[in-house]
Design a protein around this motif. Sequence first.
Motif, PDB file in Angstrom:
ATOM      1  N   SER A  99       0.884  -1.289   0.137  1.00 38.05           N
ATOM      2  CA  SER A  99       0.045  -0.169  -0.075  1.00 38.05           C
ATOM      3  C   SER A  99       0.830   1.302   0.031  1.00 38.05           C
ATOM      4  N   ILE A 100       2.056   1.336   0.426  1.00 37.14           N
ATOM      5  CA  ILE A 100       2.896   2.359   0.633  1.00 37.14           C
ATOM      6  C   ILE A 100       4.226   2.384   0.190  1.00 37.14           C
ATOM      7  N   SER A 101       4.516   1.096  -0.214  1.00 39.78           N
ATOM      8  CA  SER A 101       6.300   0.860  -0.778  1.00 39.78           C
ATOM      9  C   SER A 101       6.023   0.562  -2.265  1.00 39.78           C
ATOM     10  N   THR A 102       6.940   1.011  -2.918  1.00 41.20           N
ATOM     11  CA  THR A 102       7.054   0.370  -4.398  1.00 41.20           C
ATOM     12  C   THR A 102       8.141  -0.756  -4.419  1.00 41.20           C
ATOM     13  N   LEU A 103       7.675  -1.892  -5.123  1.00 34.98           N
ATOM     14  CA  LEU A 103       8.103  -3.156  -5.318  1.00 34.98           C
ATOM     15  C   LEU A 103       9.511  -2.840  -6.243  1.00 34.98           C
ATOM     16  N   PRO A 104      10.346  -3.500  -6.183  1.00 35.64           N
ATOM     17  CA  PRO A 104      11.576  -3.459  -7.189  1.00 35.64           C
ATOM     18  C   PRO A 104      11.208  -3.986  -8.493  1.00 35.64           C
ATOM     19  N   VAL A 105      11.547  -3.316  -9.570  1.00 38.07           N
ATOM     20  CA  VAL A 105      11.257  -3.908 -10.685  1.00 38.07           C
ATOM     21  C   VAL A 105      12.015  -5.140 -10.793  1.00 38.07           C
ATOM     22  N   ILE A 106      11.604  -6.335 -11.487  1.00 36.07           N
ATOM     23  CA  ILE A 106      12.010  -7.838 -11.586  1.00 36.07           C
ATOM     24  C   ILE A 106      12.338  -7.641 -13.152  1.00 36.07           C
ATOM     25  N   GLU A 107      13.823  -7.552 -13.369  1.00 33.61           N
ATOM     26  CA  GLU A 107      14.102  -7.337 -14.748  1.00 33.61           C
ATOM     27  C   GLU A 107      14.058  -8.603 -15.676  1.00 33.61           C
ATOM     28  N   GLU A 108      13.257  -9.561 -15.473  1.00 29.46           N
ATOM     29  CA  GLU A 108      12.996 -10.870 -16.329  1.00 29.46           C
ATOM     30  C   GLU A 108      11.819 -11.203 -16.059  1.00 29.46           C
ATOM     31  N   PRO A 109      11.371 -11.850 -17.152  1.00 26.51           N
ATOM     32  CA  PRO A 109       9.842 -12.221 -17.096  1.00 26.51           C
ATOM     33  C   PRO A 109       9.596 -13.190 -15.927  1.00 26.51           C
ATOM     34  N   CYS A 110       8.873 -12.978 -15.148  1.00 26.69           N
ATOM     35  CA  CYS A 110       8.369 -13.661 -13.886  1.00 26.69           C
ATOM     36  C   CYS A 110       6.734 -14.110 -13.614  1.00 26.69           C
ATOM     37  N   ALA A 111       6.750 -15.087 -12.866  1.00 29.91           N
ATOM     38  CA  ALA A 111       5.261 -15.629 -12.594  1.00 29.91           C
ATOM     39  C   ALA A 111       5.218 -14.900 -11.278  1.00 29.91           C
ATOM     40  N   VAL A 112       4.143 -14.399 -11.036  1.00 25.66           N
ATOM     41  CA  VAL A 112       3.902 -13.623  -9.806  1.00 25.66           C
ATOM     42  C   VAL A 112       2.542 -14.250  -9.305  1.00 25.66           C
ATOM     43  N   THR A 113       2.530 -14.787  -8.036  1.00 21.98           N
ATOM     44  CA  THR A 113       1.416 -15.016  -7.210  1.00 21.98           C
ATOM     45  C   THR A 113       1.180 -14.249  -6.013  1.00 21.98           C
ATOM     46  N   LEU A 141       0.729 -12.968 -14.002  1.00 20.11           N
ATOM     47  CA  LEU A 141       0.174 -12.628 -12.489  1.00 20.11           C
ATOM     48  C   LEU A 141      -0.934 -13.690 -12.051  1.00 20.11           C
ATOM     49  N   HIS A 142      -0.962 -14.409 -11.188  1.00 25.38           N
ATOM     50  CA  HIS A 142      -2.123 -15.373 -10.700  1.00 25.38           C
ATOM     51  C   HIS A 142      -2.291 -14.698  -9.434  1.00 25.38           C
ATOM     52  N   ILE A 143      -3.647 -14.156  -9.320  1.00 24.07           N
ATOM     53  CA  ILE A 143      -4.065 -13.432  -7.989  1.00 24.07           C
ATOM     54  C   ILE A 143      -5.438 -13.746  -7.545  1.00 24.07           C
ATOM     55  N   GLU A 144      -5.669 -13.999  -6.365  1.00 23.85           N
ATOM     56  CA  GLU A 144      -6.864 -14.492  -5.926  1.00 23.85           C
ATOM     57  C   GLU A 144      -7.326 -13.523  -4.532  1.00 23.85           C
ATOM     58  N   VAL A 145      -8.591 -13.087  -4.681  1.00 20.58           N
ATOM     59  CA  VAL A 145      -9.296 -12.510  -3.487  1.00 20.58           C
ATOM     60  C   VAL A 145     -10.543 -12.896  -3.069  1.00 20.58           C
ATOM     61  N   PRO A 146     -10.715 -12.824  -1.979  1.00 18.03           N
ATOM     62  CA  PRO A 146     -12.310 -13.251  -1.428  1.00 18.03           C
ATOM     63  C   PRO A 146     -13.280 -12.514  -1.705  1.00 18.03           C
ATOM     64  N   ILE A 147     -14.652 -13.071  -2.203  1.00 22.70           N
ATOM     65  CA  ILE A 147     -15.714 -12.237  -2.538  1.00 22.70           C
ATOM     66  C   ILE A 147     -16.489 -12.072  -1.510  1.00 22.70           C
ATOM     67  N   GLU A 148     -16.432 -10.718  -1.073  1.00 23.85           N
ATOM     68  CA  GLU A 148     -17.147 -10.442   0.218  1.00 23.85           C
ATOM     69  C   GLU A 148     -17.626  -8.708  -0.035  1.00 23.85           C
ATOM     70  N   PRO A 149     -18.877  -8.841  -0.653  1.00 23.44           N
ATOM     71  CA  PRO A 149     -19.483  -7.420  -0.885  1.00 23.44           C
ATOM     72  C   PRO A 149     -19.770  -6.904   0.434  1.00 23.44           C
ATOM     73  N   GLY A 150     -20.032  -5.460   0.522  1.00 22.30           N
ATOM     74  CA  GLY A 150     -20.345  -5.017   1.666  1.00 22.30           C
ATOM     75  C   GLY A 150     -19.403  -4.569   2.577  1.00 22.30           C
ATOM     76  N   PRO A 151     -19.608  -4.268   3.820  1.00 21.99           N
ATOM     77  CA  PRO A 151     -18.636  -3.726   4.816  1.00 21.99           C
ATOM     78  C   PRO A 151     -17.255  -4.498   4.933  1.00 21.99           C
ATOM     79  N   PRO A 152     -16.146  -3.776   4.947  1.00 20.14           N
ATOM     80  CA  PRO A 152     -14.885  -4.682   5.253  1.00 20.14           C
ATOM     81  C   PRO A 152     -15.141  -5.613   6.301  1.00 20.14           C
TER      82      PRO A 152
END
Length: 195
Positions: A99-113, A141-152
């Motif tokens: 949320s507050i920091s920048t990731l370093p650039v990975i200088e090669e093709p990568c798989a990110v989870t 990039l392979h990314i997953e989030v929970p489905i939780e509509p409404g308040p946090p």
Amino acid sequence: ANRTRSRCTPGLAVAGPVELHPARALLEPVVDPVADEALEVPAIGESITRYVDIGFRIPRLLSHYENEYYMRVTGVDISQVNVEIAQAMGFEALALDLSISTLPVIEEPCAVTCYHVVEHSTDPLGSITNISQMMVPGSALHIEVPIEPGPPRLRYGHMSEFAHGDLAWMLEFVGLSVISTVSEDQIERCTALKE
């Protein structure tokens, strides 16, 4: 038995031979069909030479990709303790708050989870933007989030809500090409490419 290896990653202050921690023997190979999906997409193929797990907690997937695919692996986690344990076990690891920091650039093709991480952010779109900016063309990039509509769901540390379609929209918004989306009752999982 301990073994040593040399490693060096831009942005990480670890160099030279590293003694691998005996606890690495406890990390049995993990066959995680969800995580493997990112590497088996035909469009990615042999171009992927690096694996990055964001929010790794324990380095099981790092161990799996390193041992199974002979890839250079890096873990990113918000917890300094998790990072220090992973580093003591010989893994490249970086403590970072998306949320507050920048990731370093990975200088090669990568798989990110990135499994069940961005819902903990007060700015999930900013976190996904950060991940996208780290990736070079040819990365996935392979990314997953929970489905939780409404308040946090603060009881789980979930600061942001996701409804069906939100994740895929965010990935496309930051310039990634979504090639696969799986929406179930309680999760949404996407694979996206940086072209």
